[in-house]
Design a protein around this motif. Sequence first.
Motif: not given
Length: 378
Positions: A69-77, A196-200, A337-342, A351-355
């Motif tokens: 999982a990634r977001s804004r160029g960073r790996t979340l996990g 999976v990139d979940v950016g803005p 749930a997957n759709m909501l996260l994306g 920020l909350g999604r990334e945390v």
Amino acid sequence: MVGGGPVGLFLGALLAHAGVDVQVWERRDAAPTGSRAIGIHPPSLDAFAAIGVAVPVLAEAALVRRGIARSRGRTLGTLSFDQASATHPYVVTIDQHRTERILRAGLDAAAPGAVSTGTALTALHRHRDHVDAVGTGPDGSPVALRASFVVGADGARSTVRDLLGIGTTGRDYPDRYVMGDFADPEPVAARRDALVDVGPDGVVESFPLPDGRRRYVALVGRRTPAADEVDAGALADTVHRRTGATPDPATNSMLSGFRIRRRQAGRVGVGRVVLIGDAAHEISPIGGQGMNLGWLDAAELAPLLAEGVRTGSAGPWPAYAAHRQAVARRAARQAEANMLLGGRAAGLGILGREVLLRTVLGLPSSGVLARQYAMRWA
């Protein structure tokens, strides 16, 4: 069997291996092409072993052992599938037409001549101890068949369901997506990973495919995509802008725009006619569960049909229907749930999604999430 897609072919092969005489009517008269659904989860691979097709599928497929999982160029996990299954600690990806070809070969080996292509169902006449199916053949001439049971494996726009007068309930979602297959532009170290990139601006999912290809699926807005919006160059630009990857539009081999629907049939069986797969329950393709749900329907239904043919009974449809529709509802909730996260997000939302994702993917219990994604519960 009405419908010679992946679900109908698999059920036909299961029944043929159980010694049941099977006929499959498939409206298409040409060999399947295109990619469409690509993911095969561990429970489906276990079921495939019963008819000897798991090995040829694995020989052609790409094996995905982890998701990142990634977001804004960073790996979340990272989510590892090592503990998702004792038999298949991975999810495999393979073009749907290749899966269908393997399943068709498995059915042909067990029941040569069982598939009738170019054959469309037009009527069903139900009786206490049999069903008369009526249709048209490849040349438009009438065809008829007397069967102990008829199974509607004919997809979301099921003719069998319509002939039974069964309605559906559900909803349409506003978000629209575009997906396409390209030569894999990701770094070599990531070419076996699901990304999976979940950016803005919304999710971009990507999955490795055989032959050095990768599928990208991007949220692109709302409303149905217009024909000129489903463009390889536009999708490549979207992927690059949101993830940094650079797919080459010249290598595109499949492109499609789609919206999400959720549907569930009011009933799964009427007398000796049963619905499976998308004919019974259509869910979001986000998460890749729909085709697998159909295969697991077939695996549960096949012994009931074989017993019904052997004994002359009509089968315990209420128990089967209740279980399979409950499984479909759970899969639909997971897909939602997957759709909501994306979805699109900004400010505190992103920020909350990334945390949340950092926390969940960093927990020791993340193996539970891997088993859930891999459909060990289905």
